[in-house]
Design a protein around this motif. Structure first.
Motif, PDB file in Angstrom:
ATOM      1  N   ASN A  39       1.369  -1.673  -0.069  1.00 28.76           N
ATOM      2  CA  ASN A  39       0.200  -0.086  -0.221  1.00 28.76           C
ATOM      3  C   ASN A  39       0.718   0.780  -0.687  1.00 28.76           C
ATOM      4  OD1 ASN A  39      -2.849  -0.965  -0.342  1.00 28.76           O
ATOM      5  ND2 ASN A  39      -3.104  -0.629   2.022  1.00 28.76           N
ATOM      6  N   GLY A  40       0.049   2.161  -0.972  1.00 29.98           N
ATOM      7  CA  GLY A  40       1.287   3.385  -0.752  1.00 29.98           C
ATOM      8  C   GLY A  40       2.648   3.544  -1.763  1.00 29.98           C
ATOM      9  N   GLU A  77      -8.293   0.770 -10.036  1.00 24.80           N
ATOM     10  CA  GLU A  77      -8.047  -0.142  -8.942  1.00 24.80           C
ATOM     11  C   GLU A  77      -9.572   0.683  -8.914  1.00 24.80           C
ATOM     12  OE1 GLU A  77      -5.411   2.334  -6.158  1.00 24.80           O
ATOM     13  OE2 GLU A  77      -6.511   1.192  -4.059  1.00 24.80           O
ATOM     14  N   GLU A  96      -4.179  -3.604  -9.612  1.00 25.71           N
ATOM     15  CA  GLU A  96      -5.135  -4.312  -8.625  1.00 25.71           C
ATOM     16  C   GLU A  96      -5.934  -4.982  -8.984  1.00 25.71           C
ATOM     17  OE1 GLU A  96      -3.418  -3.324  -4.910  1.00 25.71           O
ATOM     18  OE2 GLU A  96      -3.528  -1.157  -4.689  1.00 25.71           O
ATOM     19  N   GLY A  99       3.055   3.104  -4.635  1.00 27.36           N
ATOM     20  CA  GLY A  99       3.282   4.325  -5.730  1.00 27.36           C
ATOM     21  C   GLY A  99       2.957   3.443  -6.619  1.00 27.36           C
ATOM     22  N   LYS A 100       2.251   2.662  -7.191  1.00 26.61           N
ATOM     23  CA  LYS A 100       1.252   1.631  -7.993  1.00 26.61           C
ATOM     24  C   LYS A 100       0.288   2.800  -8.502  1.00 26.61           C
ATOM     25  CE  LYS A 100       0.313  -1.487  -5.415  1.00 26.61           C
ATOM     26  NZ  LYS A 100       0.342  -0.888  -4.238  1.00 26.61           N
ATOM     27  N   SER A 101      -0.427   2.279  -8.044  1.00 23.69           N
ATOM     28  CA  SER A 101      -1.633   3.324  -8.521  1.00 23.69           C
ATOM     29  C   SER A 101      -0.680   5.196  -9.217  1.00 23.69           C
ATOM     30  CB  SER A 101      -2.810   3.765  -7.629  1.00 23.69           C
ATOM     31  OG  SER A 101      -3.257   2.581  -7.448  1.00 23.69           O
ATOM     32  N   SER A 102      -0.673   5.499  -8.577  1.00 25.64           N
ATOM     33  CA  SER A 102      -0.054   6.663  -9.211  1.00 25.64           C
ATOM     34  C   SER A 102       1.422   6.591 -10.721  1.00 25.64           C
ATOM     35  CB  SER A 102       1.292   7.108  -8.862  1.00 25.64           C
ATOM     36  OG  SER A 102       0.969   7.632  -7.441  1.00 25.64           O
TER      37      SER A 102
HETATM   38  P1  ATP Z   1      -2.812   1.454  -3.373  1.00 26.58           P
HETATM   39  O1  ATP Z   1      -2.528   0.377  -2.919  1.00 26.58           O
HETATM   40  O2  ATP Z   1      -2.935   2.434  -1.314  1.00 26.58           O
HETATM   41  O3  ATP Z   1      -3.440   1.767  -4.088  1.00 26.58           O
HETATM   42  P2  ATP Z   1      -0.170   2.391  -4.431  1.00 26.58           P
HETATM   43  O4  ATP Z   1       1.084   1.046  -4.244  1.00 26.58           O
HETATM   44  O5  ATP Z   1      -0.908   2.198  -5.359  1.00 26.58           O
HETATM   45  O6  ATP Z   1      -0.666   2.068  -2.592  1.00 26.58           O
HETATM   46  P3  ATP Z   1      -0.547   5.172  -4.954  1.00 26.58           P
HETATM   47  O7  ATP Z   1      -1.897   5.495  -4.569  1.00 26.58           O
HETATM   48  O8  ATP Z   1       0.508   5.309  -6.043  1.00 26.58           O
HETATM   49  O9  ATP Z   1       0.220   3.742  -3.945  1.00 26.58           O
HETATM   50  O10 ATP Z   1       0.063   6.221  -3.544  1.00 26.58           O
HETATM   51  C1  ATP Z   1       1.282   6.775  -3.297  1.00 26.58           C
HETATM   52  C2  ATP Z   1       1.809   8.097  -2.720  1.00 26.58           C
HETATM   53  O11 ATP Z   1       1.200   9.301  -3.006  1.00 26.58           O
HETATM   54  C3  ATP Z   1       1.736   7.811  -1.244  1.00 26.58           C
HETATM   55  O12 ATP Z   1       1.853   8.227  -0.179  1.00 26.58           O
HETATM   56  C4  ATP Z   1      -0.360   8.555  -0.903  1.00 26.58           C
HETATM   57  O13 ATP Z   1      -1.191   8.479  -0.269  1.00 26.58           O
HETATM   58  C5  ATP Z   1       0.459   9.675  -2.065  1.00 26.58           C
HETATM   59  N1  ATP Z   1      -1.028   9.891  -3.144  1.00 26.58           N
HETATM   60  C6  ATP Z   1      -1.844   9.162  -3.760  1.00 26.58           C
HETATM   61  N2  ATP Z   1      -2.633   9.561  -4.300  1.00 26.58           N
HETATM   62  C7  ATP Z   1      -2.783  10.950  -3.746  1.00 26.58           C
HETATM   63  C8  ATP Z   1      -3.323  12.219  -3.817  1.00 26.58           C
HETATM   64  N3  ATP Z   1      -4.310  12.601  -4.671  1.00 26.58           N
HETATM   65  N4  ATP Z   1      -3.297  13.215  -3.288  1.00 26.58           N
HETATM   66  C9  ATP Z   1      -2.098  13.060  -2.552  1.00 26.58           C
HETATM   67  N5  ATP Z   1      -1.098  12.531  -1.991  1.00 26.58           N
HETATM   68  C10 ATP Z   1      -1.468  10.949  -2.988  1.00 26.58           C
END
Ligand code: ATP
Length: 235
Positions: free
Chosen positions: A41-42, A88, A164, A44-47
């Motif tokens: 979690n977090g 997601e 995911e 950065g995958k979704s980013s």
């Molecule tokens: P998850 O399983 O929770 O989706 P992830 O691996 O996909 O996790 P991301 O969602 O890409 O991770 O988030 C990466 C980082 O960026 C995290 O610290 C998250 O809190 C932050 N983040 C994501 N989206 C935003 C946003 N819209 N505004 C501020 N911070 C964000």
């Protein structure tokens, strides 16, 4: 070389204000290949997935697709070029029928192309045909994931992004979703899967990357990243 690369991220950065969510990430997807991005979690995958689709801006680096710089292209133009996403949480339209959900992925297509897409989907998943008029909200999570994949496939993309796909699914639903992803692979499409659930995701991929707090920890064949990938999976 451009001919054996479909997608290339070159030192991609994604930022949200002061949060540096993705840092100088470089990965490549070849035509027809499946690549998995593993992280907690977090991580950065979704980013990463959303930046490839153009849903969040790249703060730095370059995204190249079919040899073109698409870093600043709109999501619509990326979709037209053959990139599709199952986001997601799947985000099917709960009140629309299964069939309308699938067709919503291909509203720019000719009727013939849409009918062809539906025919393929119903052959692959006969239960979808049987329930095609039912609201998608009545489906289980695993069935909704398959509808989300079917929607993304309507326009026969070259690159399918799955954010995911296994999140919250039962073991049976994970197996069904994996079978759907294999059908996509058999059609020759490239797939980029982001997952925290390393075990089922690794089974589908050729190459993979382990991401932690926005940076790559390891890249390689599935065998090469396996141990680290499993240790990042806290689910
Ligand atoms: P998850 O399983 O929770 O989706 P992830 O691996 O996909 O996790 P991301 O969602 O890409 O991770 O988030 C990466 C980082 O960026 C995290 O610290 C998250 O809190 C932050 N983040 C994501 N989206 C935003 C946003 N819209 N505004 C501020 N911070 C964000």
């Amino acid at each position: 070389t451009p001919t054996d690369t479909l997608l290339e991220l070159d030192r991609l950065d994604v930022r949200y204000g002061g949060v540096h969510a993705v840092q100088e990430l470089s990965i490549r997807v070849r035509p027809g290949e499946t690549v998995v991005l593993i992280g907690a979690n977090g991580a950065g995958k979704s980013s990463v997935i959303n930046a490839i689709m153009g849903l969040v801006p790249a703060a730095g680096g370059q995204i190249r697709y079919l040899g073109q710089d698409i870093t600043r292209s709109s999501p619509a133009s990326r979709a037209r070029a053959g990139i599709r996403i199952s986001p997601e949480g799947r985000r099917v339209f709960a009140h629309l029928s299964i069939e309308d959900n699938i067709l919503s992925g291909g509203y720019t297509l000719s009727k013939a192309k849409r009918d062809e897409a539906l025919a393929w989907m119903y052959e692959a998943f006969p239960w979808l045909a049987a329930r095609r008029k039912a609201p998608a909200g009545t489906l289980s999570g695993g069935q909704q994931q398959i509808v989300a994949i079917a929607r993304a496939l309507t326009a026969s993309p070259k690159l399918l992004l799955l954010d995911e796909p296994f999140l919250g699914l039962s073991p049976v639903a994970i197996a069904d979703t994996s079978a759907a992803i294999r059908l996509v692979q058999e059609r020759g499409m490239a797939v980029l899967i982001s997952e925290q659930m390393a075990r089922p995701a690794l089974k589908l991929a050729d190459h993979g990357h382990v991401l932690r707090t926005g940076t790559l920890r390891r890249s390689g064949t599935v065998a090469e990243i396996r141990d680290l990938a499993l240790s990042e999976d806290y689910l």
